[in-house]
Every structure is written in structure tokens, then in C-alpha cells.
Write an enzyme that holds these catalytic residues in place. Structure first.
Site, PDB file in Angstrom:
ATOM      1  N   ASP A 175       0.750  -3.087  -6.921  1.00  0.00           N
ATOM      2  CA  ASP A 175       0.863  -1.632  -6.845  1.00  0.00           C
ATOM      3  C   ASP A 175      -0.391  -1.032  -6.230  1.00  0.00           C
ATOM      4  O   ASP A 175      -1.417  -1.705  -6.047  1.00  0.00           O
ATOM      5  CB  ASP A 175       1.218  -1.005  -8.199  1.00  0.00           C
ATOM      6  CG  ASP A 175       0.058  -0.985  -9.175  1.00  0.00           C
ATOM      7  OD1 ASP A 175      -1.023  -1.494  -8.839  1.00  0.00           O
ATOM      8  OD2 ASP A 175       0.240  -0.454 -10.277  1.00  0.00           O
ATOM      9  N   ASN A 194      -2.570  11.135  -5.661  1.00  0.00           N
ATOM     10  CA  ASN A 194      -1.574  12.215  -5.724  1.00  0.00           C
ATOM     11  C   ASN A 194      -2.199  13.516  -6.201  1.00  0.00           C
ATOM     12  O   ASN A 194      -1.906  14.600  -5.689  1.00  0.00           O
ATOM     13  CB  ASN A 194      -0.427  11.819  -6.654  1.00  0.00           C
ATOM     14  CG  ASN A 194       0.739  11.212  -5.908  1.00  0.00           C
ATOM     15  OD1 ASN A 194       0.825  11.304  -4.688  1.00  0.00           O
ATOM     16  ND2 ASN A 194       1.650  10.579  -6.632  1.00  0.00           N
ATOM     17  N   ASP A 224       3.601  10.268  -0.882  1.00  0.00           N
ATOM     18  CA  ASP A 224       4.803   9.638  -0.307  1.00  0.00           C
ATOM     19  C   ASP A 224       4.481   8.979   1.035  1.00  0.00           C
ATOM     20  O   ASP A 224       5.004   7.900   1.344  1.00  0.00           O
ATOM     21  CB  ASP A 224       5.897  10.689  -0.115  1.00  0.00           C
ATOM     22  CG  ASP A 224       6.538  11.115  -1.431  1.00  0.00           C
ATOM     23  OD1 ASP A 224       6.304  10.440  -2.452  1.00  0.00           O
ATOM     24  OD2 ASP A 224       7.276  12.117  -1.428  1.00  0.00           O
ATOM     25  N   GLU A 238       4.671   3.479  -7.652  1.00  0.00           N
ATOM     26  CA  GLU A 238       3.828   2.885  -6.613  1.00  0.00           C
ATOM     27  C   GLU A 238       3.798   1.365  -6.702  1.00  0.00           C
ATOM     28  O   GLU A 238       2.943   0.715  -6.103  1.00  0.00           O
ATOM     29  CB  GLU A 238       2.399   3.439  -6.725  1.00  0.00           C
ATOM     30  CG  GLU A 238       1.613   2.962  -7.933  1.00  0.00           C
ATOM     31  CD  GLU A 238       1.830   3.799  -9.190  1.00  0.00           C
ATOM     32  OE1 GLU A 238       0.935   3.789 -10.049  1.00  0.00           O
ATOM     33  OE2 GLU A 238       2.877   4.463  -9.300  1.00  0.00           O
TER      34      GLU A 238
END
Length: 312
Positions: free
Chosen positions: A183, A191, A200, A226
Site C-alpha cells: 500500500d 489526502n 485519486d 490505497e
């Protein structure tokens, strides 16, 4: 319409050709059932008008072959029969014919039958087109359900289906698989600072790089958020570790700025690797849990690294 006429009598055939043409249709003529069948296999026709009694192959056999041909479009079939042979009409209908005409040919009888033939074949074409469109939509829905819309990697549904096959192959044939669970490091912080749209973009970039780095046979999935999962068929644990390191380096080399990543200052991934094989005798769930646990250790040890499972 394009109409195939099968009539062994030359005079009757010419009369029928002229009648069909006079009503605005294209005519293809055959002198017997064998030639009619060869033409049917090579020429796209909407309707067939066939004499019942012909040498080589009679109209009954021709009709049966046409019905058994498996064409996507429907072919309307009309038998020609003499006034004294109307008892043969039933056997013709049982063979698959749609209608019949009596000899000698009457243009006033031919016209309405060809109108019906045109309507029926047109309806069948519409139904065939709708069926083909529905099949395409079903295929699209099938693929969409198995593709993650953001990353274009395999979805959890696709993973679930593939895992069933993987476990069966490992159990039955002794195939081995390495799993790489990875990840994006400090993704929540990214974010929070850059916004979800930028997040994104990062996920798409990571997924695209994973796909470009993958070797033939590697299976990639968005596991959630993620987190990504990569399955490597016929790979040992050492092979899996080398592949995971290759993926890790490819992501780091993207050099996507990430100020909240305290050491690298760019977007990186952590990865855990585990092995599934018949020798180990573990379940798929246990296998993925081992990969996840290795990923957790990679994060505890500082992130941006690859760790193998303790279970090995």
C-alpha cells in the site's frame, strides 16, 4: 429482400424469377436442391421459395438443412406444390417451412406471402440485433464488475473468483504462488494535505506503474483503499521478494512529491510477501493474512521496504 428460388423445371423457374423481380426483390436461382444449398451457404438470403420435388436434394431436405444451419438471421421458407399435392403441405411445414404456394404460380398469391416474409425476417433481424446488443451489454457489465473503476485493476469480485481457481490449482497440481500485499505510504496524510482528487491521481499513477512493471502472468488487484495485491503464479518466495522490490523501486522512481513522507519526500509503497503452495497446506485466507502481516511489519520498520512473512 434477396430471395433464393429452387426449381428444377426451367420454365417454372423463369416465371418465378420474373415474378419475384417484378415485385421489387432480388432473385438468386438454383436448378435443384443441391445447388440451392450451396448458394445458401455462400449468399445471404432473406427467403427461399423451393419446389418440393427436385432431383439430387428435394425441398424437404433443403428446408431441414436450412433450419439446422444455425444462422443468426431467420430465413423465411415457402414451398411450391401442385394443386393435387396439398397433402404434402403438412410434411413441408413439419420440416420447417413457413408457407406454401400452389402451382401454377399466381402473382396475387405470391405478393402477400412475400409481404409476410419481409415482416417476419425484419422482425427477426431486429430481435437478433437486440439480442446481440444485450449480449454486448452483459459482457460489459461482467467486465465492469470485475474491474476497479478508479485504477482499472482487478476488483475484489475478480479477486474472489481468481482465488478459488488459484487454491484449486495449488491443491490439485502443486502450483505455487507468491502474494505481494502493498500500500501507499502515508496516504492519509497525502489526502489531507493535497485533497482527495490528488489522492485519486496518485492511486491511478501507482496502479498504472504496477501494471507497466508487471511481468506476463502477474495478476493485479485493488485490495481496498490505497492497498494493492499482486499474485505471481509459479513463483517462489525469493522470486516474490525480488518482484516486490522491483515494484517498490518503480513507484519510488515516479518521484511524485509527498512532503508528508518524512524520509523519502516522494510517494512510496511498502510491501509484504507470502507463499502459497500445496506443501505448506495453508488456506487462501491464511496466505493473504500472512502477506498482510508482512506488510504491517514493513510499515513498523520504517516503510518504503519489502518484508517476507514470518511464517516461512
Amino acid at each position: 429482400m434477396r430471395i433464393l428460388v429452387a426449381e428444377d423445371d426451367a420454365g417454372s423457374r423463369r416465371i418465378l424469377e420474373a415474378a419475384v423481380t417484378s415485385l421489387g426483390h432480388e432473385c438468386v436461382a438454383a436448378i435443384d436442391g443441391e445447388e440451392a444449398w450451396r448458394l445458401f451457404e455462400t449468399v445471404d438470403v432473406d427467403a427461399v421459395i423451393s419446389d418440393r420435388m427436385m432431383p439430387e436434394m428435394d425441398g424437404i431436405e433443403l428446408c431441414r438443412r436450412i433450419r439446422a444451419s444455425g444462422r443468426d438471421t431467420y430465413t423465411y421458407f415457402i414451398f411450391l406444390t401442385g394443386f393435387d399435392k396439398k397433402a404434402d403441405v403438412l410434411s413441408g411445414m413439419e420440416a420447417g417451412a413457413d408457407d406454401y404456394l400452389s402451382k401454377p404460380l399466381d402473382l396475387n398469391e405470391l405478393r402477400p406471402r412475400l409481404l409476410v416474409a419481409s415482416r417476419v425476417t425484419s422482425l427477426h433481424r431486429q430481435l437478433s440485433q437486440q439480442s446481440a446488443q444485450l449480449e454486448r451489454l452483459n459482457r460489459q457489465l461482467f467486465e465492469q464488475a470485475r474491474t476497479d473503476p478508479l485504477t482499472q485493476l482487478g476488483s475484489r469480485l475478480k479477486l474472489s473468483e481468481d482465488l478459488e481457481n488459484i487454491h484449486a490449482r495449488a491443491d490439485r497440481y502443486g502450483h505455487s504462488y507468491s502474494a505481494i500485499m502493498c500500500d501507499v505510504d502515508f496516504f492519509k496524510a497525502y489526502n489531507d494535505s493535497k485533497g482527495h482528487l490528488a489522492g485519486d491521481d496518485v492511486l491511478r499513477a501507482v496502479a498504472r506503474t504496477l501494471m507497466n512493471t508487471a511481468r506476463r502472468g502477474d495478476q493485479l488487484y485493488r485490495y481496498g483503499g490505497e492497498e494493492f495485491l499482486i499474485l505471481l503464479p509459479e513463483q517462489s518466495l525469493d522470486d516474490g521478494l525480488m518482484a516486490a522490490e522491483r515494484y517498490r523501486q518503480a513507484i519510488e522512481e515516479l518521484a511524485i512529491p509527498h512532503d508528508s513522507n518524512p524520509t523519502a519526500k516522494v510517494v512510496t509503497i511498502s510491501a509484504g510477501v507470502a507463499l502459497l503452495s500445496r506443501i505448506k497446506g495453508k488456506s487462501v485466507g491464511a496466505w493473504l493474512n500472512e502477506a498482510d502481516a508482512a506488510l504491517y511489519r514493513a510499515k513498523q520498520q520504517g516503510r518504503n521496504q519489502v518484508v517476507r512473512t514470518d511464517a516461512e
